[in-house]
Design an enzyme around this catalytic site. Structure first.
Site, PDB file in Angstrom:
ATOM      1  N   GLU A 114       1.280  -0.102   0.304  1.00  0.00           N
ATOM      2  CA  GLU A 114       1.300   1.254   0.870  1.00  0.00           C
ATOM      3  C   GLU A 114       1.940   2.196  -0.135  1.00  0.00           C
ATOM      4  O   GLU A 114       2.702   1.760  -1.001  1.00  0.00           O
ATOM      5  CB  GLU A 114       2.130   1.288   2.170  1.00  0.00           C
ATOM      6  CG  GLU A 114       1.553   0.476   3.285  1.00  0.00           C
ATOM      7  CD  GLU A 114       2.515   0.371   4.483  1.00  0.00           C
ATOM      8  OE1 GLU A 114       3.440   1.198   4.601  1.00  0.00           O
ATOM      9  OE2 GLU A 114       2.329  -0.560   5.281  1.00  0.00           O
ATOM     10  N   LYS A 116       4.735   4.849  -1.063  1.00  0.00           N
ATOM     11  CA  LYS A 116       6.088   5.094  -0.578  1.00  0.00           C
ATOM     12  C   LYS A 116       6.303   6.609  -0.583  1.00  0.00           C
ATOM     13  O   LYS A 116       6.396   7.239  -1.641  1.00  0.00           O
ATOM     14  CB  LYS A 116       7.098   4.386  -1.490  1.00  0.00           C
ATOM     15  CG  LYS A 116       8.524   4.470  -1.003  1.00  0.00           C
ATOM     16  CD  LYS A 116       9.361   3.509  -1.827  1.00  0.00           C
ATOM     17  CE  LYS A 116      10.832   3.533  -1.529  1.00  0.00           C
ATOM     18  NZ  LYS A 116      11.453   4.788  -1.238  1.00  0.00           N
ATOM     19  N   ASP A 118       8.070  10.076  -0.244  1.00  0.00           N
ATOM     20  CA  ASP A 118       9.428  10.524  -0.552  1.00  0.00           C
ATOM     21  C   ASP A 118       9.829  11.597   0.451  1.00  0.00           C
ATOM     22  O   ASP A 118       9.717  12.791   0.195  1.00  0.00           O
ATOM     23  CB  ASP A 118       9.449  11.083  -1.974  1.00  0.00           C
ATOM     24  CG  ASP A 118      10.847  11.114  -2.535  1.00  0.00           C
ATOM     25  OD1 ASP A 118      11.758  10.593  -1.866  1.00  0.00           O
ATOM     26  OD2 ASP A 118      11.027  11.660  -3.635  1.00  0.00           O
ATOM     27  N   TYR A 223       4.477   3.771   9.656  1.00  0.00           N
ATOM     28  CA  TYR A 223       4.140   2.497   9.020  1.00  0.00           C
ATOM     29  C   TYR A 223       4.760   1.281   9.689  1.00  0.00           C
ATOM     30  O   TYR A 223       4.598   0.164   9.219  1.00  0.00           O
ATOM     31  CB  TYR A 223       4.542   2.513   7.537  1.00  0.00           C
ATOM     32  CG  TYR A 223       5.938   3.037   7.288  1.00  0.00           C
ATOM     33  CD1 TYR A 223       6.112   4.308   6.767  1.00  0.00           C
ATOM     34  CD2 TYR A 223       7.060   2.277   7.587  1.00  0.00           C
ATOM     35  CE1 TYR A 223       7.389   4.811   6.546  1.00  0.00           C
ATOM     36  CE2 TYR A 223       8.328   2.768   7.376  1.00  0.00           C
ATOM     37  CZ  TYR A 223       8.497   4.039   6.856  1.00  0.00           C
ATOM     38  OH  TYR A 223       9.749   4.534   6.645  1.00  0.00           O
ATOM     39  N   LYS A 310       9.281   0.755  -7.567  1.00  0.00           N
ATOM     40  CA  LYS A 310       9.628   2.136  -7.910  1.00  0.00           C
ATOM     41  C   LYS A 310       8.828   2.592  -9.127  1.00  0.00           C
ATOM     42  O   LYS A 310       8.755   1.879 -10.134  1.00  0.00           O
ATOM     43  CB  LYS A 310      11.121   2.235  -8.224  1.00  0.00           C
ATOM     44  CG  LYS A 310      12.006   1.930  -7.029  1.00  0.00           C
ATOM     45  CD  LYS A 310      12.050   3.056  -6.034  1.00  0.00           C
ATOM     46  CE  LYS A 310      13.126   4.030  -6.432  1.00  0.00           C
ATOM     47  NZ  LYS A 310      13.428   5.002  -5.369  1.00  0.00           N
ATOM     48  N   CYS A 404      28.765  13.105 -45.508  1.00  0.00           N
ATOM     49  CA  CYS A 404      27.817  12.072 -45.083  1.00  0.00           C
ATOM     50  C   CYS A 404      28.597  10.861 -44.559  1.00  0.00           C
ATOM     51  O   CYS A 404      29.488  10.347 -45.246  1.00  0.00           O
ATOM     52  CB  CYS A 404      26.946  11.657 -46.257  1.00  0.00           C
ATOM     53  SG  CYS A 404      25.922  10.223 -45.887  1.00  0.00           S
ATOM     54  N   CYS A 407      28.053   7.886 -47.254  1.00  0.00           N
ATOM     55  CA  CYS A 407      28.504   7.875 -48.649  1.00  0.00           C
ATOM     56  C   CYS A 407      29.550   8.925 -48.954  1.00  0.00           C
ATOM     57  O   CYS A 407      30.030   9.013 -50.089  1.00  0.00           O
ATOM     58  CB  CYS A 407      27.309   8.020 -49.595  1.00  0.00           C
ATOM     59  SG  CYS A 407      26.536   9.635 -49.534  1.00  0.00           S
ATOM     60  N   CYS A 422      22.177  14.724 -46.083  1.00  0.00           N
ATOM     61  CA  CYS A 422      22.952  14.197 -47.193  1.00  0.00           C
ATOM     62  C   CYS A 422      22.089  14.348 -48.439  1.00  0.00           C
ATOM     63  O   CYS A 422      20.993  13.804 -48.507  1.00  0.00           O
ATOM     64  CB  CYS A 422      23.280  12.721 -46.952  1.00  0.00           C
ATOM     65  SG  CYS A 422      23.889  11.924 -48.447  1.00  0.00           S
ATOM     66  N   CYS A 428      22.853   7.325 -51.857  1.00  0.00           N
ATOM     67  CA  CYS A 428      23.484   7.091 -50.560  1.00  0.00           C
ATOM     68  C   CYS A 428      22.979   5.754 -50.002  1.00  0.00           C
ATOM     69  O   CYS A 428      21.774   5.513 -49.976  1.00  0.00           O
ATOM     70  CB  CYS A 428      23.095   8.235 -49.623  1.00  0.00           C
ATOM     71  SG  CYS A 428      23.578   7.965 -47.927  1.00  0.00           S
TER      72      CYS A 428
HETATM   73  S1  IVH Z   1       8.982   0.265   4.889  1.00  0.00           S
HETATM   74  C1  IVH Z   1      12.499  -2.193   6.732  1.00  0.00           C
HETATM   75  N1  IVH Z   1       7.062   1.782   4.057  1.00  0.00           N
HETATM   76  O1  IVH Z   1      11.469   4.300   1.754  1.00  0.00           O
HETATM   77  C2  IVH Z   1      12.102  -1.223   5.701  1.00  0.00           C
HETATM   78  N2  IVH Z   1       9.277   2.570   3.844  1.00  0.00           N
HETATM   79  O2  IVH Z   1      13.568   3.195  -0.010  1.00  0.00           O
HETATM   80  C3  IVH Z   1      11.095  -0.309   6.232  1.00  0.00           C
HETATM   81  N3  IVH Z   1       9.465   4.807   2.880  1.00  0.00           N
HETATM   82  O3  IVH Z   1      13.980   3.927   4.142  1.00  0.00           O
HETATM   83  C4  IVH Z   1      10.642   0.607   5.214  1.00  0.00           C
HETATM   84  N4  IVH Z   1       7.309   5.148   2.647  1.00  0.00           N
HETATM   85  O4  IVH Z   1      12.297   5.816   4.485  1.00  0.00           O
HETATM   86  C5  IVH Z   1       8.383   1.639   4.201  1.00  0.00           C
HETATM   87  N5  IVH Z   1       5.233   3.049   3.401  1.00  0.00           N
HETATM   88  C6  IVH Z   1       6.554   2.914   3.556  1.00  0.00           C
HETATM   89  C7  IVH Z   1       7.449   3.920   3.180  1.00  0.00           C
HETATM   90  C8  IVH Z   1       8.820   3.698   3.334  1.00  0.00           C
HETATM   91  C9  IVH Z   1       8.499   5.662   2.502  1.00  0.00           C
HETATM   92  C10 IVH Z   1      10.915   5.041   2.820  1.00  0.00           C
HETATM   93  C11 IVH Z   1      11.682   4.653   4.036  1.00  0.00           C
HETATM   94  C12 IVH Z   1      12.728   3.697   3.553  1.00  0.00           C
HETATM   95  C13 IVH Z   1      12.786   4.015   2.088  1.00  0.00           C
HETATM   96  C14 IVH Z   1      13.333   2.842   1.315  1.00  0.00           C
END
Ligand code: IVH
Length: 668
Positions: A114, A116, A118, A223, A310, A404, A407, A422, A428
């Site tokens: 999935e 992630k 932010d 999710y 990450k 320098c 030297c 230098c 040197c």
């Molecule tokens: S799973 C038990 N899935 O990332 C852990 N987290 O760095 C459940 N986040 O605290 C998290 N997208 O706020 C999961 N597709 C995704 C996510 C996700 C964003 C965030 C979430 C978590 C943080 C961890």
């Protein structure tokens, strides 16, 4: 850092900094540092706490990952902790995780990948399909009640399509487009911009007035089904059921049958994520089989069956431990910051460039400073900023030396650029190795056999320190070197001897004078014909030569006035080197272009550009790269470039190829 007091002090300092920034972020919604900087502080403290658990504070901010809850939002206690994720960096660590899961399930595991998001983690209760409560994650045990605010988020349904009693988890975020719109509005109203979409989302959700939240245009993706009468058996089923119930699910998730598929998923999203309307800071890999996942279990902080991959940060923050100066082949003295190790764009970085004295001064980098570093292309990272707000007053300003570091020769400052270097290019120690290799190279004295390895051997045996020493070597000395037989020794002595007859222009290339390459060396040798006359030339004489600019003129002038260099030239002369131009090259033949300057442009039909330039040189002429009033004529081939226009503008004669060959003697 090994001193226990220093480590403890740094831990206390990090705790204070993290608390301070937590407060700015969570309570005042006015973050003062970037996410990368904040993450770096947390990462450093985490590392120190892991190495010295006995020194960790009982109230360390890492134990309250969500930061202080807002006192004015009602607390919500979770029945089961709302966990975080462990991170992996890079494909190797992902593979290790994959392998652990394969071992745990006893076969090839299937995963769901999935994006992630932010944003801000939220937990929502639906009872009989109705939204009854929404909470932020807080510290994972206690969150904040944001029900009224979440109700204003358009994409979060107040009622599901089915009368489920569920606890679901997702991420509230601010679309990039909304963030841009908001900041444009704020700018019109004279308000400061919101630092990034994540901070803006957090601030927008944690409001006392739900109407403010509504106006911000938040969105969400879900999710996880944390509680339900019948729990889903796979992560794929989770996402499908969430979507079927009417909850928004990030649409790019994928079932990944093997590691290859995971790698492709990473490769794709590392690039493609930029085009999305929401920020992503990584990917999440989740064991698809949730029954197996329950057996594998969780640590206090995170599940063992999921990881966050990450994305490499392009910027990171670390502490300057020292500032070192290094001297390059051309004598340029460049400062480098030595850093506490920090992860950046997939690698661990311990040094970052400060480029030069001017930049060092402008950034005001001090030893002990927290600095932001950035990957500049593929080369070594550079320091881009000092976190002045993190200063404690103990940082030590850097005093640039005037000699320098290798030297001791007084450094010189190059006029227009302000760079320090230098000037002892040939003596040197830092420049010696490269200078010797360069001296023997084909464009310079062309000494066959004097490559990098031989130079290293000669330096190690302390047989040479500068080019003049080469001419004192004998075969017996060389034979004693490792991997040097009598034949190689004799050949090298012969090659060195043969180099005595090279023309002045080649010697000038070999002397490694700052900015003097083949073309400038030829121009200098052609104009002055002997080293004695060149040495005696004034800066004005030098600058009057076409193709020699003020920086180059200055550099040549200074080179001959440097005592070590002057002494070396005396020794080269004493070793019998040819110090004039032309005499040592086979003479004779017509010189119809003697003293003339020619620019060539376009494609020539009769012979290659290189061959024509060689002929021009043999006939006494000199080729230049750009046209000026002093250019005698421009030789024009097919599809000429801007030199033709410039020649016309300056009234410089233009010769076609046919005209040129009609006027020149037939080449043999
Ligand atoms: S799973 C038990 N899935 O990332 C852990 N987290 O760095 C459940 N986040 O605290 C998290 N997208 O706020 C999961 N597709 C995704 C996510 C996700 C964003 C965030 C979430 C978590 C943080 C961890």
């Amino acid at each position: 850092m090994t001193d226990p007091d220093a480590i403890r002090a740094r831990m206390r300092e990090l705790e204070a900094l993290i608390r301070h920034h937590d407060r700015l972020y969570y309570v005042e919604d006015a973050p003062a540092i970037s996410d990368a900087e904040y993450d770096a502080l947390v990462e450093e403290l985490r590392r120190l706490e892991a190495a010295h658990p006995e020194w960790a504070s009982p109230d360390s901010p890492l134990r309250r990952p969500g930061g202080a809850p807002r006192a004015d939002l009602a607390p919500v206690r979770f029945g089961r902790p709302v966990l975080s994720l462990n991170n992996v960096y890079g494909l190797d660590e992902l593979e290790e995780f994959w392998q652990r899961m394969a071992d745990a399930v006893g076969g090839p595991p299937a995963f769901v990948g999935e994006l992630k998001i932010d944003g801000l983690s939220v937990v929502i209760q639906y009872r009989g399909g109705e939204l009854v409560q929404a909470a932020t994650r807080g510290d994972g045990e206690t969150g904040e009640d944001v029900t009224a605010n979440v109700r204003t988020i358009r994409v979060v349904p107040a009622r599901l399509n089915t009368p489920e009693t569920w606890e679901v988890r997702g991420e509230v975020y601010l679309p990039r487009s909304q963030w841009a719109r908001l900041n444009a509005e704020r700018a019109r109203e004279g308000q400061p911009p919101l630092a990034n979409p994540r901070n803006a989302a957090a601030g927008s959700l944690r409001q006392l007035d739900p109407e403010v939240t509504r106006s911000r245009g938040l969105a969400a993706f879900f999710y996880e089904i944390r509680a339900a009468e019948t729990l889903p058996r796979t992560q794929a089923e989770t996402l499908e059921r969430l979507a079927a119930a009417g909850l928004p699910v990030e649409p790019h998730w994928q079932r990944l049958a093997d590691l290859e598929a995971a790698r492709a998923f990473v490769a794709h999203w590392e690039e493609a994520r930029e085009a999305l309307d929401y920020d992503t800071d990584g990917l999440v890999f989740k064991l698809d089989d949730l029954e197996a996942a329950r057996r594998i279990g969780e640590t206090a902080k995170a599940p063992r069956y999921q990881v966050a991959y990450k994305f490499p940060a392009e910027r990171a923050v670390s502490t300057v431990r020292a500032i070192r100066l290094s001297v390059g082949r051309t004598g340029a003295v460049t400062p480098t910051a030595e850093l506490d190790p920090v992860r950046l764009a997939g690698t661990t970085v311990t040094r970052a460039s400060l480029h030069n004295a001017n930049i060092l001064e402008r950034l005001d980098v001090r030893v002990g400073d927290r600095v932001e570093v950035q990957k500049a292309g593929e080369i070594i990272p550079e320091v881009v900023r000092v976190l002045k707000e993190a200063r404690t007053g103990t940082e030590i300003p850097f005093v640039y030396p005037d000699r320098c570091p290798e030297c001791g020769t007084p450094l010189e400052v190059e006029g227009p650029t302000g760079l320090r270097y230098c000037p002892a290019t040939l003596t040197c120690p830092a420049q010696r190795r490269e200078a010797l290799i360069h001296f023997g190279s084909r464009a310079a004295m062309d000494i066959t056999g004097l490559g990098e390895k031989t130079v290293d051997l000669l330096l190690e045996a302390d047989l040479v320190r500068d080019p003049a020493d080469l001419y004192a070597l004998d075969a017996a000395q060389l034979e004693r070197l490792p991997r040097f037989g009598p034949v190689a020794a004799r050949n090298l002595v012969r090659a060195i001897d043969a180099s005595r007859r090279r023309p002045l222009s080649r010697l000038l290339v070999g002397l490694n004078i700052r900015h003097v390459g083949e073309r400038a060396a030829k121009a200098l040798a052609d104009r002055f014909r002997s080293l004695d006359r060149l040495r005696a030339a004034s800066i004005e004489d030098l600058a009057a030569i076409e193709g020699i600019g003020p920086v180059l003129a200055d550099s040549v002038y200074r080179f001959f006035r440097h005592p070590a260099q002057a002494a070396l030239i005396e020794r080269l002369a004493a070793a019998g080197l040819n110090l004039v131009e032309g005499d040592a090259e086979p003479a004779g033949g017509p010189r119809p272009l003697a003293g003339q300057t020619v620019a060539v442009t376009g494609t020539l039909r009769r012979m290659s550009r290189q061959a024509v330039e060689a002929l021009i040189a043999r006939w006494g002429g000199r080729t230049v790269d750009s046209v000026s009033r002093r250019t005698t004529f421009v030789l024009v081939g097919d599809n000429p470039g801007s030199k033709l226009e410039r020649a016309r503008a300056l009234g410089v004669p233009v010769w076609t190829e046919d005209e040129f060959w009609a006027r020149m003697p037939p080449p043999d």
